[in-house]
Design an enzyme around this catalytic site. Structure first.
Site, PDB file in Angstrom:
ATOM      1  N   GLY A 447       8.885 -26.110  -8.465  1.00  0.00           N
ATOM      2  CA  GLY A 447       8.467 -25.383  -9.661  1.00  0.00           C
ATOM      3  C   GLY A 447       9.560 -24.571 -10.317  1.00  0.00           C
ATOM      4  O   GLY A 447       9.984 -24.853 -11.434  1.00  0.00           O
ATOM      5  N   ASP A 504       7.403 -13.396 -11.218  1.00  0.00           N
ATOM      6  CA  ASP A 504       6.960 -13.643  -9.845  1.00  0.00           C
ATOM      7  C   ASP A 504       5.757 -14.573  -9.922  1.00  0.00           C
ATOM      8  O   ASP A 504       4.983 -14.529 -10.892  1.00  0.00           O
ATOM      9  CB  ASP A 504       6.574 -12.318  -9.165  1.00  0.00           C
ATOM     10  CG  ASP A 504       5.986 -12.529  -7.783  1.00  0.00           C
ATOM     11  OD1 ASP A 504       6.776 -12.723  -6.843  1.00  0.00           O
ATOM     12  OD2 ASP A 504       4.750 -12.497  -7.645  1.00  0.00           O
ATOM     13  N   TRP A 576      -1.408 -12.448  -1.889  1.00  0.00           N
ATOM     14  CA  TRP A 576      -0.138 -11.845  -2.263  1.00  0.00           C
ATOM     15  C   TRP A 576      -0.298 -10.716  -3.277  1.00  0.00           C
ATOM     16  O   TRP A 576       0.670 -10.265  -3.887  1.00  0.00           O
ATOM     17  CB  TRP A 576       0.827 -12.908  -2.766  1.00  0.00           C
ATOM     18  CG  TRP A 576       1.263 -13.823  -1.646  1.00  0.00           C
ATOM     19  CD1 TRP A 576       0.881 -13.761  -0.335  1.00  0.00           C
ATOM     20  CD2 TRP A 576       2.156 -14.928  -1.739  1.00  0.00           C
ATOM     21  NE1 TRP A 576       1.474 -14.754   0.393  1.00  0.00           N
ATOM     22  CE2 TRP A 576       2.258 -15.489  -0.436  1.00  0.00           C
ATOM     23  CE3 TRP A 576       2.870 -15.502  -2.788  1.00  0.00           C
ATOM     24  CZ2 TRP A 576       3.062 -16.603  -0.169  1.00  0.00           C
ATOM     25  CZ3 TRP A 576       3.673 -16.611  -2.515  1.00  0.00           C
ATOM     26  CH2 TRP A 576       3.764 -17.144  -1.228  1.00  0.00           C
ATOM     27  N   HIS A 707      15.981 -21.263   1.013  1.00  0.00           N
ATOM     28  CA  HIS A 707      16.346 -19.878   1.299  1.00  0.00           C
ATOM     29  C   HIS A 707      17.770 -19.768   1.831  1.00  0.00           C
ATOM     30  O   HIS A 707      18.231 -18.680   2.158  1.00  0.00           O
ATOM     31  CB  HIS A 707      15.372 -19.270   2.313  1.00  0.00           C
ATOM     32  CG  HIS A 707      13.982 -19.154   1.772  1.00  0.00           C
ATOM     33  ND1 HIS A 707      12.972 -19.995   2.142  1.00  0.00           N
ATOM     34  CD2 HIS A 707      13.446 -18.314   0.860  1.00  0.00           C
ATOM     35  CE1 HIS A 707      11.866 -19.669   1.493  1.00  0.00           C
ATOM     36  NE2 HIS A 707      12.129 -18.656   0.708  1.00  0.00           N
TER      37      HIS A 707
END
Length: 767
Positions: A447, A504, A576, A707
């Site tokens: 994404g 976010d 979240w 990451h």
């Protein structure tokens, strides 16, 4: 006098000082000494804050530059051999294990190329820990190359006039939460207990010699369903960790119900126990019954996981019940868990609606709550504080902000048919194959693309009003076009718009939904230097207007290839965010599902017919113990996703994504998504692939770690996929990264994705 205790405090700093320093160090902008100085200043600030607030028992060793479990692996020399051959400084070994390291050779240093250890969720929280990795050759010992962290930080606090209680992850949990390395898959980590106990004992002895009379030793796995061979290890472990030259131990557990494992700890020679009574108040009578006449009871009554004010009256009543049971001298008022999971300080929030702000309590405020409750049950006059607290609780209970009758009426209309696609997957697949004509081994990304400095600067300008909405939209459209053209250039098959407009993946949607509140500095650590600013669900949730259609339609107008509409799923938005505690998770998830259903159907109507609804938190929300609560959760979690995604035609392809959790294929099947992508690059257990071998729909097992800054070669992709295809059908397999690419830089993204696409082309030729 009843004592007060805080099990741990956020280490990130009120203005994200740790993130800024850590990333500056990784970029070579500051020295290791400057990084360590930042850590020392943050620790000092946190200890002094708690002491000045009047906390009696303050934790040390709750600080970490990356992850506290990883710190213990470094300290105990549980360092896989691949990290030890590069002559790295101790902190660089820590970071290499946490995030991987790829560095070209120079005249003075050798080349380094090593992947990160596996990272998974810390129980049912959104914090990620780095999983300890053991092999038959693991040699536990105190690794003193960087000092002895728990001892050093205890002495550091003592020099500031703060006598702390060091916190250490206990031996049974440390091993049980670990895994066998890929060269030792027959190893059961718990079998290493006898090898690791002498190192624990040595560490405890050094703490006692430094002046630590007590140590908080965390055994959070006590809230899991433990096999008998693990339960039996507690007695062995703690009998080995008592002695005149060792500090007293408070065994601490949190996040759930310890009762099924009570027999394992009922006779341990520890000075006291801590239990989470916020999460499971009903366990009080049974856990109190195991205490000997000298053992203390730490009452976890201030929520370490959420941001709502503690109801002083209810909390005080509960603590007084504990006092009546065991005596005031043996009761400690405490946070339910470490405050790591909450933002640092509510006082930084100057833009919140004052009415709503009055309902909240962040870590700094929770410190005061613990102290105030301890004072009240000890007979001190805190009537003003209690009256103010009661007014806040009443304000929230009676507020119209929390209730929307139209949302509640719509919720009552949900039926099973609303949560069911028009046709089963095989029929949908036939239509989708004809519509999209994708090649074998389709390639896509999850994404997001890099959130560059330029993007952040322009978003900040727009937020502050220094550029117009039109100027900002022009900038965003330019970024979207850059991403589309790049994907076309390297040959990806299903594209994304890159999400440059999004701050976010949860906050972006929460800001456009009714029922949410937002902070400006409410940062919480997710892993390493990745912090999130969770929205707060304050009331019933609905969608006033579409949220993503404009950007998706623009992106699709630039290319003939399919561009995915990108949404965050209902359970992930719920998990979240900081959720409400006055209605069930099911109610909140279904409200979110209905809001997202409107968005999905709007996207389809606008011509966006590949739509990804991410649910990385669906495993995170799973109740920690098997039973009815878990079964109910799996039902409503899957239902909320299907409510969001089932209002579309068979030809519309629904994707979903999952990461950094131990997933059960059955949980994913229940969603009935056409294509799923799963974080996989750090998995080295072949049995994990086997679990998905009969997954009926299409799947992409993530092929590189987003990451980590390292770039996998085409050959590495090929080797990885060859292993997968030994057990997984080629006709159903997609190529994709582990997760979104927002935290990476463009050079590494370009090279990694190019290598991935070229590997897919090789497999197409082969098959």
């Amino acid at each position: 006098m009843v004592q007060s205790s805080v099990l741990g405090f956020p280490r990130i700093g009120g203005q994200r000082e740790l993130k800024k320093a850590t990333e500056a160090y990784w970029q070579g902008k500051i020295t290791v000494d400057e990084l360590l100085a930042t850590g020392k200043q943050l620790r000092s600030t946190n200890w002094k804050l708690q002491k000045e607030a009047g906390v009696d028992i303050i934790a040390s060793n709750d600080f970490s530059y990356y992850d506290q479990v990883l710190d213990l692996s470094l300290l105990f020399n549980a360092i896989p051999e691949r990290y030890t051959k590069f002559d790295l400084a101790p902190i660089d070994v820590l970071f290499a294990m946490g995030r991987g390291l790829q560095r070209k050779a120079t005249e003075t240093t050798a080349a380094v190329d090593v992947t990160a250890l596996e990272m998974v969720k810390w129980f049912d929280s959104n914090y990620h820990y780095v999983r300890p990795t053991f092999s038959h050759s693991t040699e536990f010992k105190l690794n003193t190359s960087a000092g002895i962290k728990p001892v050093d930080e205890f002495n550091e606090a003592k020099a500031l006039g703060v006598h702390t209680r060091p916190v250490i992850l206990g031996p049974v949990s440390y091993l049980y939460l670990g895994k066998a390395d890929k060269d030792s898959l027959d190893l059961e980590p718990i079998s290493l207990l006898e090898k690791v106990l002498p190192v624990y004992k040595e560490l405890l002895a050094k703490l006692k010699a430094a002046g630590a009379e007590q140590v908080q030793i965390d055994e959070p796995i006590l809230v899991l369903d433990l096999p008998e061979n693990v339960q039996s290890k507690f007695q062995q472990a703690y009998e080995a960790l008592v002695g005149e030259d060792l500090p007293e131990l408070t065994l601490t557990t949190y996040f759930g119900d310890v009762r099924p494992n009570l027999a394992a700890i009922s006779k341990l020679p520890v000075a006291g126990f801590h239990f989470d009574f916020v999460r499971v108040p009903a366990q009080f009578d049974e856990v109190a019954a195991i205490l000997s006449k000298d053992q203390k009871l730490s009452v976890g009554i201030v929520d370490g996981r959420n941001i709502w004010k503690t109801d002083f009256a209810k909390a005080s009543e509960f603590v007084k019940k504990a006092i009546a049971k065991v005596g005031a001298e043996r009761v400690v008022v405490a946070t339910s868990s470490s405050l790591l999971h909450t933002p640092v300080d509510l006082e930084f929030e100057t833009k919140l609606d004052p009415v709503i702000k009055d309902w909240f309590s962040f870590a700094t405020q929770k410190v005061s709550e613990v102290v105030t409750i301890a004072k009240e049950v000890s007979g001190e006059d805190v009537s003003k504080e209690f009256a103010a607290n009661a007014a806040s609780i009443k304000s929230r209970t009676e507020s119209s902000i929390t209730t929307n009758p139209k949302v509640q009426e719509r919720l009552a209309t949900i039926t099973e048919s609303l949560a069911t696609r028009q046709s089963p997957f095989p029929e949908r697949l036939t239509v989708q194959k004809e519509k999209y004509n994708l090649p074998l081994f389709p390639t896509t990304t999850i994404g997001s693309f890099p959130q560059t400095k330029d993007i952040r600067i322009n978003r900040n300008k727009f937020t502050k009003g220094t550029i117009t909405a039109e100027e900002y939209e022009t900038f965003i459209n330019k970024e979207i076009e850059t991403v589309i053209r790049f994907q076309e250039e390297i040959g990806l098959d299903v594209l994304v718009h890159g999400e440059p407009e999004r701050n976010d993946m949860v906050q972006y949607f929460g800001e456009q939904l009714q029922g949410f509140a937002f902070t400006t500095n409410g940062w919480v650590q997710s892993y390493g230097s990745r912090y999130v600013r969770p929205p707060i669900i304050v009331g019933d949730v609905s969608r006033p207007k579409n949220m993503t259609v404009k950007e998706s339609v623009y992106a699709q107008s630039l290319t003939k290839l399919p561009v995915k509409g990108m949404l965050t799923g209902p359970v992930t938005i719920l998990r979240w965010s900081f959720p409400r505690d006055d209605v069930s998770g099911k109610v909140q998830a279904l409200q979110l599902g209905l809001a997202l259903r409107d968005e999905v159907t709007d996207l389809e109507a606008a011509g966006i017919t590949v739509i990804q609804v991410d649910e990385p938190a669906i495993r995170e929300g799973l109740p920690l113990r098997a039973g009815q609560e878990r079964s109910d959760y799996l039902n409503w979690a899957a239902q909320s996703f299907r409510v969001a995604t089932s209002g579309v035609d068979n030809s519309t392809q629904i994707h979903s994504h999952f990461c950094y959790s131990d997933l059960d294929p059955n949980h994913i099947k229940a969603l009935d998504a056409d294509v799923v992508s799963i974080e996989f690059s750090k998995k080295d257990d072949p049995n994990y692939i086997q679990e998905f071998s009969d997954y009926p729909n299409h799947i992409g097992l993530g092929l590189f770690d987003i990451h980590s800054p390292r770039i996998p070669s085409k050959e590495e992709f090929i080797a990885r996929v060859e292993e997968i295809l030994k057990v997984y059908p080629a006709a159903n397999f997609w190529f994709n990264p582990d997760c979104g690419l927002k935290t990476r830089g463009w050079p590494e993204v370009k090279e990694s994705l190019t290598n991935m696409v070229n590997a897919a082309k090789d497999f197409r030729a082969k098959y």
